[in-house]
Design a protein around this motif. Structure first.
Motif, PDB file in Angstrom:
ATOM      1  N   ALA A 187      47.759  28.497 -15.328  1.00  0.00           N
ATOM      2  CA  ALA A 187      47.189  27.760 -16.458  1.00  0.00           C
ATOM      3  C   ALA A 187      46.132  28.570 -17.199  1.00  0.00           C
ATOM      4  N   ASP A 188      45.439  29.470 -16.498  1.00  0.00           N
ATOM      5  CA  ASP A 188      44.390  30.270 -17.145  1.00  0.00           C
ATOM      6  C   ASP A 188      44.908  31.603 -17.676  1.00  0.00           C
ATOM      7  N   GLY A 189      46.223  31.798 -17.666  1.00  0.00           N
ATOM      8  CA  GLY A 189      46.809  32.991 -18.264  1.00  0.00           C
ATOM      9  C   GLY A 189      47.168  34.092 -17.292  1.00  0.00           C
ATOM     10  N   LEU A 190      46.674  34.060 -16.067  1.00  0.00           N
ATOM     11  CA  LEU A 190      46.973  35.113 -15.107  1.00  0.00           C
ATOM     12  C   LEU A 190      48.475  35.152 -14.821  1.00  0.00           C
ATOM     13  N   ALA A 191      49.061  36.333 -14.936  1.00  0.00           N
ATOM     14  CA  ALA A 191      50.484  36.490 -14.630  1.00  0.00           C
ATOM     15  C   ALA A 191      50.713  36.237 -13.144  1.00  0.00           C
ATOM     16  N   MET A 192      51.707  35.417 -12.834  1.00  0.00           N
ATOM     17  CA  MET A 192      52.011  35.137 -11.435  1.00  0.00           C
ATOM     18  C   MET A 192      52.492  36.405 -10.751  1.00  0.00           C
ATOM     19  N   SER A 193      51.981  36.657  -9.556  1.00  0.00           N
ATOM     20  CA  SER A 193      52.317  37.841  -8.786  1.00  0.00           C
ATOM     21  C   SER A 193      52.108  37.544  -7.311  1.00  0.00           C
ATOM     22  N   SER A 194      52.939  38.126  -6.474  1.00  0.00           N
ATOM     23  CA  SER A 194      52.755  37.958  -5.036  1.00  0.00           C
ATOM     24  C   SER A 194      51.408  38.507  -4.594  1.00  0.00           C
ATOM     25  N   ARG A 195      50.911  39.522  -5.297  1.00  0.00           N
ATOM     26  CA  ARG A 195      49.628  40.125  -4.948  1.00  0.00           C
ATOM     27  C   ARG A 195      48.443  39.196  -5.222  1.00  0.00           C
TER      28      ARG A 195
END
Length: 285
Positions: free
Chosen positions: A179-187
């Motif tokens: 929701a805050d723009g952070l790209a989803m990543s396993s890391r």
């Protein structure tokens, strides 16, 4: 959902699927699945009769042993998610299964890999191309689905498919974000609370840069402003910020009409390396 651990099992599944006249979609992953991966599965399900997802942390694409060692591994949770998402099959091989002997072949993607991730992580794309080639040969998909967050990887894989005449289509799916723009990543699982709080600044910088590109601000100025902004971000160590041609990935000195621009970055946040990008397809650039 069927679960395979050997290449022979995957090949037999692929052969049976094709012999039945069904279209097969492949979703390659390194596990620790999130909503972005599940969107790829959903896209594959919508366009194919059968979907196989792979879960394999590929050792040959890591140039940092600690990054490989610390990469999240959640096989049971991953298979549960894939089954719930409607995957037909999951492939979870061991490193020994994928590499019964060390690979001697070396890929060279020229200018495509001499920038950004390729420049920062020597050998990374050789490892990517090797494992992707193995998966394409074993699974024989009609379509393979990749996330746009790894835009340079998508470009490399498309070049691989073209050069080696793989009979399949590469589908790049838009980046899925928090929701805050952070790209989803396993890391993202490894981010400390402080690093997670700072992480949205990456996408904010990309969005601001994209607005400047649409306004015609020169590439060098866009890059300098983004670098200056991120340098002030607490806990963020920027590795690179690139303003590049979306097809060739080469840095831009000026915009060309009809050519899409990609803005790419990599940064370290408390010992966790994240990448992200934004595409700018304004008809004026």
């Amino acid at each position: 959902m069927q679960i395979f651990s050997t290449v022979a099992e995957l090949r037999a599944f692929a052969e049976a699927t094709r012999c039945a006249g069904h279209r097969l979609g492949l979703v390659p992953t390194m596990g620790a699945l999130h909503a972005g991966h599940l969107q790829l599965v959903a896209a594959a399900r919508a366009e194919c009769d059968a979907v196989v997802a792979t879960v394999f942390v590929n050792p040959t694409q890591f140039n940092n042993p600690d990054d490989y060692r610390l990469y999240p591994r959640l096989p049971q949770a991953d298979t549960d998610l894939l089954a719930a998402a409607g995957c037909t099959a999951a492939f979870l091989p061991s490193a020994e299964e994928m590499y019964p002997q060390p690979a001697l072949l070396r890929f060279d993607f020229g200018a495509l890999e001499r920038v950004m991730e390729g420049a920062q992580r020597p050998g990374h794309f050789n490892g990517v191309a090797t494992v992707v080639s193995k998966l394409f040969h074993a699974a024989r998909p009609h379509r393979a689905y990749f996330g746009q967050k790894d835009w340079q990887q998508v470009a490399i894989v498309r070049q691989l498919v073209a050069d080696l005449s793989f009979d399949l289509e590469i589908v790049a799916f838009p980046t899925v974000r928090e929701a805050d723009g952070l790209a989803m990543s396993s890391r993202n699982r490894r981010l400390s609370p402080a690093a997670r709080a700072a992480a949205p600044q990456l996408h904010q910088a990309l969005a601001a840069a994209a607005a400047q590109v649409r306004q015609g601000v020169p590439p060098a100025q866009v890059q300098a402003q983004a670098e200056a902004t991120l340098a002030q971000g607490p806990g963020i160590t920027l590795e690179y910020f690139a303003v590049a041609d979306a097809a060739t990935l080469q840095p831009l000195a000026a915009y060309a009409p009809g050519r899409a621009v990609v803005l790419c970055l990599a940064a370290d946040l408390g010992g966790v390396r994240l990448i992200d990008n934004v595409m700018v397809e304004d008809e004026r650039v």
